[in-house]
Design a protein around this motif. Structure first.
Motif, PDB file in Angstrom:
ATOM      1  N   UNK A  67       0.829  -1.148  -0.488  1.00  0.00           N
ATOM      2  CA  UNK A  67      -0.045  -0.026  -0.056  1.00  0.00           C
ATOM      3  C   UNK A  67       0.479   1.131  -0.295  1.00  0.00           C
ATOM      4  N   UNK A  68       1.616   1.493   0.480  1.00  0.00           N
ATOM      5  CA  UNK A  68       2.620   2.750   1.604  1.00  0.00           C
ATOM      6  C   UNK A  68       3.163   2.461  -0.029  1.00  0.00           C
ATOM      7  N   UNK A  69       3.119   2.958  -1.192  1.00  0.00           N
ATOM      8  CA  UNK A  69       3.766   3.001  -2.603  1.00  0.00           C
ATOM      9  C   UNK A  69       2.313   3.884  -3.460  1.00  0.00           C
ATOM     10  N   UNK A  70       1.304   3.590  -3.113  1.00  0.00           N
ATOM     11  CA  UNK A  70      -0.501   4.633  -3.915  1.00  0.00           C
ATOM     12  C   UNK A  70      -0.866   5.341  -2.784  1.00  0.00           C
ATOM     13  N   UNK A  71      -0.493   7.030  -3.902  1.00  0.00           N
ATOM     14  CA  UNK A  71      -0.598   8.149  -3.422  1.00  0.00           C
ATOM     15  C   UNK A  71      -1.830   8.146  -2.548  1.00  0.00           C
ATOM     16  N   UNK A  72      -2.534   8.332  -1.223  1.00  0.00           N
ATOM     17  CA  UNK A  72      -4.380   8.276  -1.037  1.00  0.00           C
ATOM     18  C   UNK A  72      -4.434   9.822  -0.675  1.00  0.00           C
ATOM     19  N   UNK A  73      -5.555  10.867  -0.667  1.00  0.00           N
ATOM     20  CA  UNK A  73      -5.627  11.495  -0.023  1.00  0.00           C
ATOM     21  C   UNK A  73      -6.511  11.119   1.133  1.00  0.00           C
ATOM     22  N   UNK A  74      -7.000   9.880   1.331  1.00  0.00           N
ATOM     23  CA  UNK A  74      -7.942   9.838   2.576  1.00  0.00           C
ATOM     24  C   UNK A  74      -7.506   8.174   3.039  1.00  0.00           C
ATOM     25  N   UNK A  75      -6.900   7.341   3.905  1.00  0.00           N
ATOM     26  CA  UNK A  75      -7.328   6.265   4.231  1.00  0.00           C
ATOM     27  C   UNK A  75      -8.066   5.519   5.731  1.00  0.00           C
ATOM     28  N   UNK A  76      -9.315   5.219   5.301  1.00  0.00           N
ATOM     29  CA  UNK A  76      -9.249   4.737   7.060  1.00  0.00           C
ATOM     30  C   UNK A  76      -9.301   3.240   7.623  1.00  0.00           C
ATOM     31  N   UNK A  77      -8.598   3.325   8.539  1.00  0.00           N
ATOM     32  CA  UNK A  77      -8.152   1.454   9.011  1.00  0.00           C
ATOM     33  C   UNK A  77      -9.401   1.260  10.002  1.00  0.00           C
ATOM     34  N   UNK A  78     -10.429   0.538  10.340  1.00  0.00           N
ATOM     35  CA  UNK A  78     -11.966   0.329  11.477  1.00  0.00           C
ATOM     36  C   UNK A  78     -11.477  -1.891  11.214  1.00  0.00           C
ATOM     37  N   UNK A  79     -11.284  -1.817  12.935  1.00  0.00           N
ATOM     38  CA  UNK A  79     -11.724  -2.724  12.714  1.00  0.00           C
ATOM     39  C   UNK A  79     -12.521  -2.738  14.605  1.00  0.00           C
ATOM     40  N   UNK A  80     -13.517  -3.727  13.902  1.00  0.00           N
ATOM     41  CA  UNK A  80     -14.695  -3.391  14.938  1.00  0.00           C
ATOM     42  C   UNK A  80     -15.016  -4.891  15.821  1.00  0.00           C
TER      43      UNK A  80
END
Length: 627
Positions: free
Chosen positions: A243-256
């Motif tokens: 993932x680290x080489x993919x430029x993203x404006x936003x990322x959400x990491x969610x564990x429920x």
């Protein structure tokens, strides 16, 4: 022994029961508010008119049956029986005239373009659905290609969050129809991504909800436009490496699963293309500490929105690390509910000169106490803050009257517009301090529910005191105290939305007649659990309030006889809508009584009883915070 003769004699000697007063003649349904065209619709209208409405709706949304559990029902203008059935299913109801009145049929090209521009002016789901409706029904003789190009150009400035699909466009994409709608579907779930990727459905997707991260990584070449990734679960080190080489404006990491695993691994990706492009970081249910926050203090300022919810942020160490993040990045929103910052954490967070761009902060359920509030109030950098939530229902480190006074005297919070202190034991003293604050002249939305305040004492503390012109006041669950002198409650004169569901039924008549509610447009009285019969009597006798449009009495059980008694009230009959609870609380035949009298039975899409609640703060990155 009772015989036929004695029974007949008894009946002849018993005074005849009084007949209820006749209900005045019906008025038409009040016009519906703006229709959310992205909802599905069930049309019960018959004949040519029904076919015409179905034809219009089918061009941009989904038509469903009566047993469907979501979306609007559409009925003939006088079909209150079917409208009551929709109410019983908790579904909002429109009349045929509502749909016809709000459809664009008959508009010339300038008027239609003006309506398109109004929809494009403000990013929100309602306007996005309006956009779909307008383009899908654009007449061939009014240059639809030009309208589409105009819309696509304007949409480039919208956050991807508000560029999701409607029911119809998603369904068409599922079937492989990638015509006009495809260009506007910018957000999607990725369930079955591996099987569907070759359809082309995801080629233009910008926001993706990912359950299967490996499928996303495998097909990354077909998902080149994704800039906002919502991950369910914590990536493994190998997945972060990809993932680290993919430029993203936003990322959400969610564990429920409420286990707070580690694995955010910011040191691996913060200095890579992913971190360098990031503007919004959201974490839910994943443990975050100094090790995860320290990498965020390196490099160029970039983050605009930071949300770390239920992330086990603890004490001064976490506060100090957050302060360093706030010193580097021009954060506009900071969302930190359900952590363990405490007074020490807030003191460390706001001890420096960071957070100068902050407009919205949710610090709820961190048990910050009066000391934490004092640290926040001392911070001179918070001059842009408009929205602040400090609610909690814990008895650990509560905010008391002293903390409320500190907030009320905080000159640094002069632009604060919305304040949420639900569940804190402020008492009447603390609430009075906030309402009479000279340091918070722009305060308009105040939630002080469940705060141990009482109406009688608050009114006495504010008697003849100049107050802030609050427009939205939630004063739920205030019990006890001296009898209120409602005529002296002048601080209510500016209020347009009042939540006062704990007002005792015996006091309700005096509240309604106090002369201080002339601006109230919506009034929430809840179930009026105290002295229910007196509350009903007060409503029946009350005169209409000059501005009142909506009344909420959710939680009040009611059958047709009670509804008939209420609907004869001048106050009730003047309403545009009444908010009732279905699911057995209010019978459909009772709802029909209101509908027959021309009082619309409203549901959540048309009326929100929680407008002074902080639920809007769920996605600060995409919710503009008002000045």
């Amino acid at each position: 022994m009772v015989t036929r003769e004695t029974s007949a004699r008894a009946r002849s000697e018993t005074p005849a029961a009084k007949k209820p007063a006749p209900i005045p003649a019906s008025k038409p349904f009040a016009p519906a508010g703006p229709i959310h065209w992205g909802y599905p619709f069930t049309v019960s209208v018959t004949g040519e008119r029904g076919e015409r409405i179905r034809g219009f709706l089918s061009r941009f949304t989904r038509l469903t049956g009566m047993t469907d559990l979501s979306g609007y029902g559409v009925v003939d203008d006088d079909d209150t029986a079917t409208a009551a059935k929709f109410f019983n299913r908790n579904r909002p109801c429109l009349t045929a005239s509502d749909v016809e009145r709000q459809s664009p049929d008959g508009l010339d090209e300038p008027a239609r373009l003006a309506r398109l521009d109004r929809a494009l002016a403000t990013p929100c789901s309602e306007n996005y659905a309006e956009l779909h409706m307008l383009l899908a029904t654009w007449p061939e003789d009014q240059h639809p290609a030009g309208a589409e190009a105009r819309a696509l150009a304007a949409l480039e400035s919208w956050p991807a969050y508000h560029r999701g699909g409607t029911f119809r466009s998603e369904a068409e994409a599922e079937r492989g129809d990638l015509s006009l709608h495809k260009k506007f579907v910018r957000a999607s779930g990725s369930q079955g991504l591996a099987e569907k990727i070759d359809s082309g459905r995801f080629d233009d997707i910008e926001r993706l909800y990912v359950d299967d991260l490996d499928a996303f990584l495998t097909h990354r070449h077909r998902l080149a436009k994704v800039r906002d990734l919502n991950l369910r679960g914590v990536p493994s080190p190998a997945q972060w490496e990809a993932l680290k080489d993919i430029p993203l404006d936003a990322i959400a990491v969610q564990h429920f699963e409420m286990k707070n695993p580690t694995g955010l691994d910011t040191a691996r990706w913060w200095d890579a293309p992913l971190g360098r492009a990031l503007r919004y970081l959201c974490v839910y249910g994943v443990k975050v500490g100094r090790a995860e926050l320290t990498p965020l203090t390196r490099g160029e300022p970039r983050l605009r929105h930071l949300k770390l919810e239920n992330a086990r942020l603890t004490g001064a160490a976490a506060g100090k690390a957050l302060a360093a993040v706030g010193a580097l990045h021009p954060l506009e929103s900071l969302t930190l509910p359900y952590n363990e910052l405490g007074p020490e954490g807030l003191a460390a967070m706001f001890s420096g000169e960071g957070f100068t761009a902050l407009r919205a902060a949710d610090l709820s359920s961190n048990e910050v106490g009066d000391a934490g509030v004092a640290a926040l109030a001392r911070c001179q950098a918070l001059g842009e803050l408009r929205w602040l939530s400090l609610r909690s229902n814990s008895t650990d480190a509560p905010i008391t009257a002293a903390g409320a006074k500190t907030l009320a005297e905080a000159a640094s919070l002069g632009r604060l517009r919305s304040l949420f202190l639900m569940g804190q034991p402020l008492t009447s003293e603390g609430v009075a301090a906030l309402l009479s604050s000279r340091a918070l002249p722009r305060l308009r939305v105040l939630n002080v529910s469940y705060t141990s305040a009482t109406w009688g004492e608050l009114i006495e503390r504010l008697r003849d005191v100049e107050t802030v012109p609050v427009t939205h006041l939630d004063a739920s669950s205030w019990y006890g105290g001296p009898r209120p002198d409602w005529k002296a409650a002048r601080f209510l004169r500016s209020v347009t939305h009042l939540r006062a569901e704990s007002v005792d039924g015996g006091e309700l008549a005096r509240l309604l007649a106090c002369g201080n509610l002339d601006r109230v447009e919506s009034l929430v009285l809840g179930g009026m659990h105290a002295a229910h019969d007196k509350a009903a009597k007060a409503l029946r006798a009350a005169e209409a309030l000059p501005s009142l449009r909506f009344l909420s009495i959710r939680g009040w059980k009611m059958g047709a006889p009670q509804a008939k008694a209420l609907v004869a009230s001048p106050l009730i009959r003047a309403l545009e809508g009444i908010d009732l609870m279905a699911s057995g609380y209010v019978k459909p035949e009772a709802a029909k009584v209101f509908l027959d009298a021309g009082v619309r039975v409203v549901t959540s899409p048309e009326f929100s009883e929680f407008v002074a609640n902080d639920t809007r703060g769920a996605e600060f990155a995409y919710e503009p915070v008002a000045d």
